[in-house]
Design a protein around this motif. Structure first.
Motif, PDB file in Angstrom:
ATOM      1  N   TYR A 105       9.610  90.207  73.600  1.00 13.58           N
ATOM      2  CA  TYR A 105      10.718  89.797  74.814  1.00 13.58           C
ATOM      3  C   TYR A 105      11.365  88.666  74.357  1.00 13.58           C
ATOM      4  N   GLY A 106      12.733  88.967  74.485  1.00 12.14           N
ATOM      5  CA  GLY A 106      13.947  87.728  74.094  1.00 12.14           C
ATOM      6  C   GLY A 106      14.882  87.920  75.613  1.00 12.14           C
ATOM      7  N   SER A 107      15.977  88.289  75.333  1.00 11.35           N
ATOM      8  CA  SER A 107      16.829  88.634  76.629  1.00 11.35           C
ATOM      9  C   SER A 107      16.339  89.884  77.168  1.00 11.35           C
ATOM     10  N   GLU A 108      15.766  90.861  76.290  1.00  8.70           N
ATOM     11  CA  GLU A 108      15.196  91.928  77.061  1.00  8.70           C
ATOM     12  C   GLU A 108      13.850  92.413  76.459  1.00  8.70           C
ATOM     13  N   ALA A 109      12.981  93.302  76.764  1.00  8.06           N
ATOM     14  CA  ALA A 109      11.790  93.596  76.206  1.00  8.06           C
ATOM     15  C   ALA A 109      12.007  94.929  75.700  1.00  8.06           C
ATOM     16  N   ARG A 110      11.127  94.979  74.476  1.00  4.74           N
ATOM     17  CA  ARG A 110      11.207  96.108  73.843  1.00  4.74           C
ATOM     18  C   ARG A 110       9.856  96.508  73.057  1.00  4.74           C
ATOM     19  N   SER A 135       7.354  92.482  61.131  1.00  3.95           N
ATOM     20  CA  SER A 135       8.639  92.766  61.461  1.00  3.95           C
ATOM     21  C   SER A 135       9.050  91.479  62.624  1.00  3.95           C
ATOM     22  N   LEU A 136       8.231  90.912  63.138  1.00  5.34           N
ATOM     23  CA  LEU A 136       8.516  90.157  64.370  1.00  5.34           C
ATOM     24  C   LEU A 136       9.534  88.958  63.842  1.00  5.34           C
ATOM     25  N   HIS A 137      10.752  88.938  64.906  1.00  7.10           N
ATOM     26  CA  HIS A 137      11.657  87.784  64.294  1.00  7.10           C
ATOM     27  C   HIS A 137      12.298  87.235  65.821  1.00  7.10           C
ATOM     28  N   SER A 138      12.611  86.120  65.706  1.00  5.61           N
ATOM     29  CA  SER A 138      13.146  85.370  66.978  1.00  5.61           C
ATOM     30  C   SER A 138      14.658  86.203  67.374  1.00  5.61           C
ATOM     31  N   GLU A 139      14.795  86.423  68.679  1.00  2.02           N
ATOM     32  CA  GLU A 139      16.071  87.016  69.246  1.00  2.02           C
ATOM     33  C   GLU A 139      16.370  86.538  70.704  1.00  2.02           C
ATOM     34  N   GLY A 140      17.376  86.404  71.205  1.00  2.54           N
ATOM     35  CA  GLY A 140      17.785  86.284  72.506  1.00  2.54           C
ATOM     36  C   GLY A 140      17.016  85.007  73.378  1.00  2.54           C
ATOM     37  N   SER A 141      17.316  85.191  74.500  1.00  2.00           N
ATOM     38  CA  SER A 141      16.646  84.051  75.580  1.00  2.00           C
ATOM     39  C   SER A 141      15.298  84.505  76.020  1.00  2.00           C
TER      40      SER A 141
END
Length: 621
Positions: free
Chosen positions: A297-302, A322-328
């Motif tokens: 989860y960043g701004s959204e979850a997937r 594959s994990l990388h930083s994204e969003g809030s």
């Protein structure tokens, strides 16, 4: 835990800071006030020098004040949010007022009546005691000048300085050789870190721990005491709870759903980078009984990885890489998706666990009003439990992380380096995942005829009333296989007793729930050794770590204990304990702090160490 002493010792000593549920923006900080008056419920008179502490997921750290001579207190500059207030003073029962809703630009009054202390103290045991594992070989982190500054937050030390470390020490898995039921022995067995035993001649005074063994109970209990090296006239009482071991082969099959924070604040090597390294270790520790899913989860979850058998290691590793930083930071969306995934692939009779990996910062999507606690608790009732693992320093906070694990009937841990991840996810995997007892509560009732004063070191955020201890509807913590918890008290004796100085009670439920069972045992005075060096090595190690923590925090009670004295106490741990890597690290940390700590004693001007009152903390104006 909870504030201030953030992971100086990794597994040696894990001290908790207060995390953020929702970071307020600059326009909302410091706009509200809580005021009130504290009175004695029996006399209706105001009570001075009560330590009042405010905590909230809406703010970093905690606010602490002391009541004046009229029993009044004022806590200013609070962001809006839901607060818990704790009121503590010796000779009175500690009291907590939760769920206080504080709106923006408001002043609210919270008046409290404190009950005189009945000399009974109950605490709930947390899930995974994450402090000293005296059977491990893990290393800690370096102490530097910045670390000293971070933990040197001025706070009245009315609670004895040491905040809630939850457990101050874990008992050694291999140090049970000298634990003999109710009998003295001329020989004791000590166990080295490698698990081999050395039989050594013990002097006549070397009585064993009180070791409580109850048929079919999932754990045993040990008690021992000795004169406090820091507080004249007091005894340190060490109480250890050790859960039974479960072999790797006996571990239940599992479905582990990792819910991983990939927000911007996690974009550091010691955060998301360390999460990925930790998961790679875990993949090698799992087998054909286990399935793994990954949600981020960043701004959204997937969803990153659907439920996948642990034997398909290349698929698992590819998903991790594959994990990388994204969003809030929409923590709630991630948790909700994780539960949905776990429920869709429930392992009947197995371990169904959400594992939240985060730096504890949630600035989007989760607040008290969202009812997240009720949903987490409801999912735990269906058999899907929640554990939390914290990563990162700096703005790392853990009120949210600890609270989620408590409500979710899982456990909480903090990882600051790969060695700690290896301990949690590899060496202690079975204990991390498999619960052997739930809703574990400990109650210590001191005999008023023998004990005049006492202080619990830590556990303040886990205090229970006598009624809550006996109430099976009140949730408490879970204990995993092989886990151990240690609590330390300082007690002042009125006079030597020929019988016992108190009673220890433990209430627990089976892992599947049901009615609680009660263990009750008197604590005979013979368990109080005449000197520190005559206590067992694990007892001494627990004290050295706890005393070091109090020293770092600037505790009033630890003032007479210099760093040189701490080094001497460490030296007296003896072989083979002192030769273990984790204990060597503890000694190194103490010496480093001795060199770096140049803080002034904030009590010296009005309460010099040479004349300090060992019974009372002076009021800080």
């Amino acid at each position: 835990m909870k504030s201030l002493l953030r992971s100086s010792l990794s597994t040696l000593l894990m001290l908790f800071a207060a995390p953020v549920l929702a970071q307020p923006d600059a326009g909302t900080v410091g706009t509200s006030v809580i005021i009130g008056t504290v009175i004695d419920s029996s006399t209706k008179k105001p009570v001075a020098d009560v330590v009042v502490t405010a905590t909230s997921p809406a703010m970093q750290g905690e606010q602490t004040v002391v009541t004046d001579t009229q029993g009044n207190y004022r806590i200013p500059q609070l962001p809006p949010g839901v607060y818990t207030l704790r009121f503590e003073k010796e000779s009175f029962k500690p009291y907590a007022r939760p769920e206080i809703q504080l709106l923006r630009n408001r002043t609210i009054r919270v008046n409290v009546e404190l009950l005189p202390d009945s000399f009974s103290h109950s605490v709930e045991v947390i899930g995974a005691p994450p402090t000293i594992d005296v059977g491990s070989t893990n290393m800690g982190v370096n102490i530097d000048e910045e670390f000293i500054k971070r933990i040197a937050v001025a706070r009245p030390a009315g609670k004895g300085g040491a905040r809630s470390y939850e457990s101050l020490a874990e008992l050694s898995r291999g140090t049970g050789g000298y634990v003999v039921d109710g009998r003295s022995t001329s020989e004791s067995v000590s166990t080295t870190a490698s698990g081999t035993s050395d039989r050594q001649r013990a002097p006549a005074w070397a009585l064993p721990y009180m070791h409580i063994v109850v048929p079919d109970a999932p754990f045993s209990v040990s008690v021992e005491g000795f004169p406090s090296p820091a507080r004249k006239g007091y005894q340190v009482v060490h109480i250890g709870v050790k859960a039974r071991e479960v072999s790797r082969a006996q571990r239940k099959p599992s479905h582990l759903v990792f819910v991983i924070d990939v927000s911007g604040s996690m974009d550091m090597e010691n955060r998301l980078g360390l999460v990925k390294q930790s998961l790679r270790l875990l993949v090698d520790a799992l087998d054909e009984r286990d399935r793994v899913s990954i949600v981020v989860y960043g701004s959204e979850a997937r969803q990153v990885l659907a439920p996948t058998n642990a034997t398909r290691k290349q698929e698992l590793l590819a998903a991790i890489d594959s994990l990388h930083s994204e969003g809030s930071t929409n923590a709630q969306a991630g948790i909700e998706m994780g539960y949905a995934l776990a429920a869709s692939q429930l392992v009947e009779g197995g371990i169904n666990r959400i594992i939240l990996c985060s730096d504890g910062v949630a600035n989007n999507g989760i607040t008290q009003a969202d009812g997240i606690w009720d949903r987490v608790k409801a999912q735990a009732a269906t058999g899907i439990t929640l554990s939390t693992v914290g990563f990162g320093m700096g703005n790392y906070n853990d009120v949210l992380m600890e609270r989620l694990s408590q409500v979710g009937e899982g456990n909480y841990a903090y990882v600051d380096k790969l060695d700690e991840a290896r301990r949690i996810f590899v060496q202690n995997l079975t204990g991390t995942l498999q619960v052997v007892a739930k809703d574990v509560k400990i109650q210590v009732e001191f005999d008023r005829k023998t004990v005049s004063r006492y202080r619990l070191i830590g556990y303040e955020n886990r205090l229970l009333t006598k009624q809550q201890f006996a109430d099976d509807t009140v949730d408490a913590g879970e204990v995993g296989a092989g886990h151990a918890v240690t609590a330390l008290y300082e007690v002042k004796l009125r006079a030597p007793s020929q019988t016992s100085f108190g009673t220890l009670r433990i209430r627990y439920k089976a892992p599947q729930g049901g009615k609680s069972q009660l263990i009750e045992k008197a604590m005979p005075s013979v368990l109080l050794r005449p000197a520190y060096e005559q206590a067992a090595a694990p007892t001494r190690l627990s004290y050295v770590a706890a005393a070091f923590a109090e020293k770092l925090r600037g505790s009033y009670w630890a003032r007479p204990l210099t760093y040189d004295a701490l080094v001497s106490l460490w030296e007296e741990l003896g072989a083979p304990m002192k030769a273990r890597p984790d204990v060597v690290e503890l000694g190194t940390l103490i010496r480093s702090a001795r060199t770096l700590d140049r803080r002034a004693d904030r009590f010296e001007s009005f309460a010099p160490v040479r004349t300090m009152d060992a019974d009372r903390v002076p009021t800080i104006k």
